[in-house]
Scaffold this motif. Structure first.
Motif, short mmCIF file in Angstrom:
data_model
loop_
_atom_site.label_atom_id
_atom_site.label_comp_id
_atom_site.label_asym_id
_atom_site.label_seq_id
_atom_site.Cartn_x
_atom_site.Cartn_y
_atom_site.Cartn_z
N ALA A 167 -7.61 -6.03 26.37
CA ALA A 167 -7.26 -7.15 25.57
C ALA A 167 -8.06 -7.72 24.48
O ALA A 167 -7.87 -7.94 23.17
CB ALA A 167 -6.72 -8.12 26.12
N TRP A 184 -7.98 -7.55 20.45
CA TRP A 184 -8.06 -8.76 19.75
C TRP A 184 -9.22 -8.60 18.64
O TRP A 184 -9.05 -9.07 17.36
CB TRP A 184 -8.33 -9.86 20.95
N ASP A 232 -8.17 -6.46 15.84
CA ASP A 232 -6.98 -6.93 14.77
C ASP A 232 -7.56 -8.28 14.07
O ASP A 232 -7.11 -8.58 12.73
CB ASP A 232 -5.79 -7.60 15.76
N SER A 233 -8.64 -9.03 14.75
CA SER A 233 -8.96 -10.27 13.89
C SER A 233 -10.20 -9.79 12.90
O SER A 233 -10.60 -10.65 12.14
CB SER A 233 -9.60 -11.24 14.89
#
Length: 173
Positions: free
Chosen positions: A41, A45, A48-49
């Motif tokens: 996760a 994250w 994607d960020s």
């Protein structure tokens, strides 16, 4: 992907309840499963960020509708009678290669000079025409309801819009 970790956790709990020898494995297996899930996760994250830098958009060569000349326009009744086959010649007077254009055709019935509008249709004409050259084209126009009128003296008008040029090639860097 979350469902995969949930399946592993549920399977581990089931095996611990079902088999006594597996109970000593429950804590380490669930701890490792949760750790791997949290790491995945966090990785997702972080990926994607991260700000995505868009690739530079190569501007298209601009062609003004006035630089496109249509000639030898002919309109032939098709099947059904509300359909017309439109043919003509496109001349590209710009410095860019023409890729496509939107041709809007208006039909009016003008018996005795009194024009009654019949309808308007637009069609995308895809044809590659080099700068300073001409090429024939064919498209179709449909005027719904024109079968209800007796067209005795048709008058055609047309406009060119949304002219697209081939994009310039980007030199290798």
């Amino acid at each position: 992907m979350v469902w995969a970790f949930a399946v592993i956790a549920v399977a581990t709990l089931y095996l611990a309840l079902r088999f006594k020898r597996f109970q000593s494995w429950v804590e380490p297996v669930l701890t490792i499963t949760v750790a791997i899930g949290l790491a995945a996760a966090a990785l997702i994250w972080l990926t994607d960020s991260r700000s995505v830098v868009p690739e530079p958009v190569v501007p298209r060569n601009m062609i003004a509708p006035e630089e496109i000349v249509l000639s030898d326009m002919q309109f032939a009744v098709g099947q059904p009678v509300t359909s017309y086959r439109v043919t003509g010649t496109i001349t590209n007077n710009s410095t860019a290669t023409l890729q496509s254009m939107l041709l809007t055709i208006t039909l009016a019935n003008c018996p005795g000079g009194a024009c009654v509008p019949v309808g308007t249709d637009s069609g995308l004409v895809v044809v590659r025409v080099l700068p300073g050259q001409s090429k024939p084209f064919t498209t179709f126009a449909v005027f719904t309801g024109s079968d209800l009128l007796q067209i005795t003296d048709p008058e055609w008008t047309w406009t060119v819009s949304d002219v697209r040029a081939l994009p310039r090639s980007v030199p290798a860097q």
